[in-house]
Enzyme design. Structure first.
Site, PDB file in Angstrom:
ATOM      1  N   HIS A   6      11.560  24.814  94.676  1.00  0.00           N
ATOM      2  CA  HIS A   6      10.587  23.992  95.417  1.00  0.00           C
ATOM      3  C   HIS A   6      10.679  24.265  96.912  1.00  0.00           C
ATOM      4  CE1 HIS A   6       9.788  22.124  91.647  1.00  0.00           C
ATOM      5  NE2 HIS A   6      11.067  21.803  91.497  1.00  0.00           N
ATOM      6  N   CYS A  47      -4.481   3.188 103.976  1.00  0.00           N
ATOM      7  CA  CYS A  47      -5.873   2.890 104.311  1.00  0.00           C
ATOM      8  C   CYS A  47      -6.538   2.399 103.034  1.00  0.00           C
ATOM      9  CB  CYS A  47      -6.568   4.098 104.944  1.00  0.00           C
ATOM     10  SG  CYS A  47      -6.691   5.562 103.906  1.00  0.00           S
ATOM     11  N   GLY A  48      -7.850   2.394 102.988  1.00  0.00           N
ATOM     12  CA  GLY A  48      -8.511   1.872 101.796  1.00  0.00           C
ATOM     13  C   GLY A  48      -8.191   2.692 100.558  1.00  0.00           C
ATOM     14  N   THR A  49      -8.249   4.009 100.737  1.00  0.00           N
ATOM     15  CA  THR A  49      -8.032   4.914  99.600  1.00  0.00           C
ATOM     16  C   THR A  49      -6.738   5.720  99.699  1.00  0.00           C
ATOM     17  OG1 THR A  49      -9.196   6.641 100.797  1.00  0.00           O
ATOM     18  CG2 THR A  49     -10.518   5.258  99.305  1.00  0.00           C
ATOM     19  N   HIS A  66       9.582  17.471  94.186  1.00  0.00           N
ATOM     20  CA  HIS A  66       9.009  18.820  94.206  1.00  0.00           C
ATOM     21  C   HIS A  66       8.411  19.204  95.553  1.00  0.00           C
ATOM     22  CE1 HIS A  66       8.509  19.421  89.560  1.00  0.00           C
ATOM     23  NE2 HIS A  66       9.712  18.953  89.898  1.00  0.00           N
ATOM     24  N   ASP A  98      -4.837   1.335 108.635  1.00  0.00           N
ATOM     25  CA  ASP A  98      -6.080   0.882 109.260  1.00  0.00           C
ATOM     26  C   ASP A  98      -6.383  -0.524 108.727  1.00  0.00           C
ATOM     27  OD1 ASP A  98      -7.194   1.181 106.737  1.00  0.00           O
ATOM     28  OD2 ASP A  98      -8.749   2.610 107.348  1.00  0.00           O
TER      29      ASP A  98
END
Ligand code: RB5
Length: 142
Positions: free
Chosen positions: A133, A65-67, A98, A8
């Protein structure tokens, strides 16, 4: 490897840096946008990107994105997708070994560019370990 990239507005600039790195590493890149820092909605780009993994036209994806959080939440709504929001080399490696993560999410406002590029390279170098896993992944896959 063919890798789909999406971001974004918050991730646009880092996406360009990641794209340059991937090209330098001789990967084939499918960039689904966005194409500027003008405000857009991250779910639109997460959905566009993961569609390339779901239809098998790309092997892996990187969403920014930002986070990294909105991208990961959106991408993980699809049972074919295992998206990991990573902010260290360790978590990036573990997400491949994993969790067999097929999407790496990055937060452009959470980590700096150099660390983000290190995380990308660590993630791409790592391979799924299988074994126990795989059994665990099978428990949440269709
Ligand atoms: C956009 O301002 C921001 O909310 C977005 O980039 C992302 O961080 C959402 O999870």
């Amino acid at each position: 490897m063919k890798i789909v990239l999406g971001a974004d507005h918050g991730g646009f600039e880092l996406k360009q840096d990641v794209k340059n790195l991937l090209v330098k590493l001789q990967h084939e890149v499918v960039d689904v946008g966005c194409l500027s820092t003008a405000s857009v909605d991250y779910p639109d780009y997460a959905e566009k990107a993961v569609s390339h993994i779901i239809d098998d036209s790309c092997e892996l994806g990187i969403l920014i994105c930002g986070t990294g959080i909105g991208m990961a939440i959106t991408a993980n709504r699809h049972f074919e997708i295992r998206a990991a929001n990573c902010s260290s080399e360790f978590t990036a490696v573990m997400s491949r070994e994993h969790n067999n993560a097929n999407v790496l999410c990055l937060g452009a406002r959470a980590i700096d560019k150099d660390l983000a590029l290190t995380v990308v390279q660590a993630w791409l170098r790592s391979e799924f370990a299988g074994g126990r896993h795989q059994r665990r992944i099978a428990k949440f896959s269709r």
